[in-house]
Design a protein around this motif. Structure first.
Motif, short mmCIF file in Angstrom:
data_model
loop_
_atom_site.label_atom_id
_atom_site.label_comp_id
_atom_site.label_asym_id
_atom_site.label_seq_id
_atom_site.Cartn_x
_atom_site.Cartn_y
_atom_site.Cartn_z
N TYR A 30 70.38 15.56 81.54
CA TYR A 30 70.91 16.11 82.80
C TYR A 30 71.74 15.04 83.48
O TYR A 30 71.23 13.98 83.87
N VAL A 45 73.28 19.13 80.00
CA VAL A 45 73.50 19.95 81.20
C VAL A 45 74.21 19.11 82.25
O VAL A 45 73.78 17.99 82.55
N THR A 58 67.41 24.78 85.20
CA THR A 58 67.40 24.03 83.95
C THR A 58 65.98 23.78 83.46
O THR A 58 65.67 23.94 82.27
#
Length: 304
Positions: A30, A45, A58
């Motif tokens: 992330y 992501v 997420t």
């Protein structure tokens, strides 16, 4: 098992993602910046820590079991110039991760703290995990906040947040300014590295691979007896001693360093790893000599 790594494209994050994938763990990386990485088992992501809907979505979509939180503003010197920005990124960003985890049922979080949380300490006394933090920079204050919020969340919400107090990280991939990196670069360029003072200042360098290993161990440890653990390379060395070590590995390099401490750096004693060995099974595997050769070769490759 799926582990979300915040800052998975960063210095430690990249090494951590590599190690987790090698272990067969599914990883969600992330990051605030866009990236493409199609390795098996990895999902990338793009998102901000402050984007609570994005972060919680997420965590839910990928059935995340654990979070390793490396993201943030990671330079104490920068925090002196940008205290508010550092607080937003580190303290508020970390709290956002904790709250998103609480909202989605993720209990185990490994939070990256720092030696900077403790401030200046006697250099001849071992640093145990129960030392009272007295930070000297805005960066250090944000790291104390992350530790304390973690302890409170554990107590109030039955979570398993553990913070790692990590000493000076080095190794391949470190582009940010660092004393060791600057010393090596000067040696590679054939320039004399000069400091008016600082030869007696102690450091405990820890290789990036050891930091990533400690985080993996903390993410899966079955018994956590405390909210904070020390992570270091296991050796204390002064700047003057570091210069002598570099002279052996960089023939022709020259270092002119005056005595005393570095005023812009916290000075501390050797870190006690007893609790980390007992609960996490962590012991550094990279000697400083081996690690310095590793960083020299990486820097040499970057500059041809």
């Amino acid at each position: 098992m799926t582990t979300l790594v915040t800052g998975g494209r960063g210095f430690v994050g990249r090494q951590l993602v590599d190690q987790l994938l090698a272990d067969g763990v599914k990883v969600v990386s992330y990051n605030r910046d866009f990236a493409v990485d199609d390795r098996d088992g990895l999902t990338v992501v793009q998102g901000e820590l402050f984007d609570f809907p994005r972060l919680t979505e997420t965590l839910n979509r990928h059935s995340v079991d654990r979070i390793i939180h490396t993201a943030g503003q990671s330079h104490p010197g920068v925090s002196v110039e940008l205290p508010w920005t550092t607080f937003k990124a580190n303290a508020e960003g970390t709290l956002a991760v904790y709250e998103a985890a609480r909202a989605t049922g993720v209990r185990r979080i490994v939070n990256f703290s720092s030696e900077c949380a403790l401030g200046n300490l006697p250099t001849d006394v071992a640093v145990t995990v129960d030392v009272t933090p007295r930070p000297t920079t805005p960066y250090g204050v944000t790291k104390v906040a992350g530790e304390m919020f973690g302890a409170v969340y554990n107590s109030l919400y039955d979570m398993e947040i553990v913070s790692l107090r990590i000493t000076e990280i080095y190794g391949p991939g470190l582009w940010m300014p660092s004393l060791l990196g600057d010393m090596i670069r000067a040696g590679l360029r054939g320039e004399t590295f000069r400091l008016e003072a600082g030869g007696d200042h102690p450091f405990q360098f820890v290789h990036v691979c050891d930091v990533a290993a400690a985080a993996r161990l903390a993410a899966t440890a079955s018994t956590l007896t405390q909210p904070v653990y020390n992570v270091s390379g296991g050796r204390q060395i002064t700047v003057a001693e570091t210069a002598k070590l570099l002279e052996r590995h960089l023939p022709g390099s020259r270092y002119e360093i005056g005595p005393g401490l570095l005023p812009q750096w916290d000075s501390q004693g050797p870190y006690d790893l007893t609790a980390s060995k007992r609960d996490l099974g962590y012991s550094p595997s990279w000697s400083l000599e081996r690690g310095i050769v590793d960083q020299i070769e990486w820097l040499r490759g970057q500059h041809g």
